[in-house]
Write a protein that holds these residues in place. Structure first.
Motif, short mmCIF file in Angstrom:
data_model
loop_
_atom_site.label_atom_id
_atom_site.label_comp_id
_atom_site.label_asym_id
_atom_site.label_seq_id
_atom_site.Cartn_x
_atom_site.Cartn_y
_atom_site.Cartn_z
N GLN A 109 0.70 -1.31 -0.06
CA GLN A 109 0.19 -0.20 -0.05
C GLN A 109 0.84 1.48 0.04
O GLN A 109 0.49 2.24 -0.72
N TYR A 110 1.95 1.17 0.85
CA TYR A 110 2.73 2.32 0.85
C TYR A 110 3.30 2.62 -0.46
O TYR A 110 3.52 3.58 -0.95
N THR A 160 -1.96 11.76 1.04
CA THR A 160 -1.74 10.41 1.05
C THR A 160 -0.96 9.65 2.51
O THR A 160 -1.41 9.02 3.23
N LEU A 200 -2.46 7.46 5.89
CA LEU A 200 -1.68 6.46 6.73
C LEU A 200 -1.59 6.86 8.03
O LEU A 200 -1.78 6.02 8.94
N THR A 250 -4.42 6.49 10.66
CA THR A 250 -4.88 5.05 10.98
C THR A 250 -3.99 4.66 12.20
O THR A 250 -4.51 4.25 12.98
N TYR A 310 -3.77 -2.74 5.82
CA TYR A 310 -3.24 -2.01 4.45
C TYR A 310 -2.69 -0.78 5.02
O TYR A 310 -1.69 -0.20 4.73
N THR A 311 -3.58 0.15 5.50
CA THR A 311 -3.05 1.46 6.14
C THR A 311 -2.11 1.46 7.34
O THR A 311 -1.08 2.25 7.34
#
Length: 620
Positions: free
Chosen positions: A330-331, A351, A355, A358, A399-400
């Motif tokens: 994801q990153y 973005t 992240l 989260t 994911y995050t």
């Protein structure tokens, strides 16, 4: 001559016996208008014991359980001469042929009407096949070679796109069950392009793009030029492309307004589904899915968690490593777009903020580690349960969560070791991925120890992977001339609830359309004022500050006129009657990331150089 003749006979007999042990599938689409396919499976050289065949309950790339057996019916069995055999359904997705000879042919009807990265879809425009959702398989025969023939598809004007190895124009090969299940196939009148990418060793690998959409070939050609930049940036991260089986990698994309958005990685292909009118006009947005899924051809499909190898199609597959497998991917999905020129530092701040929030503001991240959140995927990854859950408090997306961890590690490697996360990913690739050695979390720590030192690696994994401590994102981002700050300082905030969502600085609220009061339909996050006031799912907020609430907008106006620390009297009702409580407003804990320039701060030469080294292209 006689010896040579006998040797040739023996060789032919061996080859014939091998072919007889193969499994042969046939798929036809005469009733595509009603979303059906007729599928047969022929199995030879069977032992005398009862034959069991089944549908899958999980799918490669998915981690929750799915009930693919529900869409299979008219299941029948025949012997080698076509005589009907008894076949019993012994579980919802398992059938048994108790008595049979050397050969059994099983036939069934598949209903398929959901286009995404997990299920199957059939209509006159296409047959979109994710194999676990479509293909019945023989229990205990995973290693047998497989042949798949597609019939009567030409009458729809369809072509075939797949990572399966072609044997003829309509027949394809898989070396075994694992490969077949990992090979999504699209039959449609798609537009296609192809090109080659050279690895450092001089060998060229083919890349194919097949898009089923209402776009012109010229649009797909232009999109291909954009995608080439993404492919090269990701090759630069690892230093080379993987050696794809059969020499090529295939992007399968289905773009249409009514499909279900998804992306699903596979060993030599990816299945992408995007609910948009067309590719044209949406290129940059659609590339985000491509960037993420293509990165998986290294990370997940070859840098492979031991917990997922081999993949078990009979139940959900649990892994503690998804923070790395999905989160680090994801990153890089977001980072690669910037490096490829599809954004700048200013756009990347959004973005990064997503992240970081989260990690720093979700209740689950304050209590549970990335490894533990990875294991929750068996419930969260497109799971099929319909009852309400408490995910607002017990789950943070791996994911995050993993993406934020990757962001921190990248910045720490750059600041403290004059290294990058690219260096670490290359080391993981060479140590664990290129040779397909399934890994565990200690294996990833060991690679980081070699890249940096054992003390740093143990500290990082102990605190941020197996633990719940948080990195100092403000200090790390400052190195790149970026500022981490509260999104709405000094503004009153009530929190997010089912039916009411207060948003940052915009002052807009999501209304529910309720005729009377605000119904709370979802679990409320623990770190919000509304939770602390005792409000949760099942309640209806009737009044705030003495005012009747017709919709969420009214509550938003009341909150906006207050400041943190102010108290609001609430009247709410539920099945136990009407109640009163006090809502104490707070400041929104959410963060935003902005560049020094936007924050009105000086961008030093050191910060500018750090930022450029981080976000600029790595293609030489």
């Amino acid at each position: 001559m006689k010896k040579l003749y006998l040797s040739m006979v023996a060789l032919f007999a061996t080859a014939t016996a091998f072919a007889q042990s193969d499994i042969y599938y046939s798929l036809s689409f005469a009733n595509a208008a009603h979303h059906e396919a007729e599928i047969s499976m022929r199995i030879g050289q069977l032992p005398t014991s009862a034959l069991r065949v089944r549908m899958s309950r999980s799918s490669a790339g998915r981690y929750a359980t799915h009930e693919f057996g529900k869409n299979v019916y008219n299941v029948k069995a025949f012997d080698g001469s076509g005589k009907a055999l008894e076949i019993k359904q012994i579980e919802g997705d398992v059938w048994e042929v108790p008595q049979h000879g050397d050969v059994v042919k099983v036939t069934y009807t598949l209903f398929a009407n959901w286009t995404d990265g997990t299920y199957a879809s059939i209509d006159p425009s296409h047959a979109h096949l994710n194999m676990p959702a479509a293909m019945m398989w023989a229990v205990g025969m995973d290693a047998r070679p497989i042949h798949i023939q597609f019939k009567d598809y030409e009458k729809y004007g369809w072509k075939i796109a797949t990572q399966l190895k072609p044997e003829s124009e309509s027949s394809y090969f898989a070396p075994g069950l694992q490969y077949m299940m990992d090979s999504p196939t699209e039959l449609s009148n798609f537009k296609a392009t192809a090109w080659e990418v050279k690895n450092p060793d001089g060998k060229k690998l083919g890349i194919k793009l097949s898009i089923h959409s209402d776009d012109s070939q010229a649009t797909i050609d232009k999109f291909t030029e954009l995608l080439k930049k993404v492919v090269l940036e990701e090759q630069a991260v690892f230093g080379e492309l993987p050696v794809y089986d059969y020499g090529e990698y295939t992007f399968l994309d289905d773009v249409y307004p009514t499909v279900s958005g998804d992306g699903m990685e596979h060993r030599n292909s990816t299945c992408i589904v995007q609910p948009a009118e067309k590719v044209e006009g949406n290129e940059t947005r659609l590339l985000g899915t491509y960037a993420h899924e293509y990165f998986h051809s290294w990370n997940v499909k070859r840098i492979r968690p031991k917990s997922l190898e081999p993949f078990n199609f009979e139940h959900a597959d649990m892994s503690s490593e998804l923070w790395f497998a999905e989160g680090f991917t994801q990153y890089y999905g977001g980072l690669v777009l910037i490096r490829a020129g599809f954004g700048d530092a200013e756009s990347y701040t959004r973005t990064a903020a997503g992240l970081i929030n989260t990690v720093l503001t979700s209740p689950a991240a304050l209590k549970y580690s990335p490894a533990q959140m990875s294991r929750y995927a068996v419930f969260a990854d497109a799971g099929v349960s319909i009852d309400p859950n408490n995910n607002a408090n017990v789950f943070t997306s791996y994911y995050t969560y993993g993406g934020a961890t990757a962001l921190a590690l990248d910045l720490r490697l750059r600041a403290d070791f004059n290294l990058t996360l690219d260096d670490y990913m290359k080391a993981v690739w060479l140590t664990l991925g290129k040779n397909m050695k399934p890994y565990t979390i200690p294996d990833l720590q060991a690679v980081l120890a070699r890249v940096t030192n054992p003390k740093f690696a143990a500290d990082f994994f102990g605190k941020y992977i197996n633990g719940i401590e948080k990195n100092d994102y403000a200090a790390l981002l400052a190195k790149a001339g970026m500022v981490l700050r509260k999104v709405a300082p000094g503004k009153a905030w009530a929190g997010s609830v089912g039916g009411f969502q207060q948003r940052g600085r915009s002052g807009q609220a999501r209304t529910t359309g309720a005729a009377e009061g605000i119904p709370i339909t979802n679990s409320v996050a623990q770190n919000t004022p509304i939770y602390k006031a005792g409000i949760d799912a099942g309640d209806i907020i009737m009044k705030a500050d003495g005012k009747d609430l017709a919709d969420a907008g009214t509550l938003q106006e009341i909150v906006a006129a207050k400041k943190p620390g102010d108290k609001i009297a609430l009247v709410y009702k539920n099945r136990t009657g009407q109640h009163e409580t006090t809502l104490t407003l707070e400041e929104n804990p959410a963060y935003e990331v902005v560049t020094n320039e936007k924050a009105g701060k000086e961008l030093t030469k050191e910060q500018s150089a750090f930022r450029a080294a981080w976000l600029s292209s790595k293609v030489k």
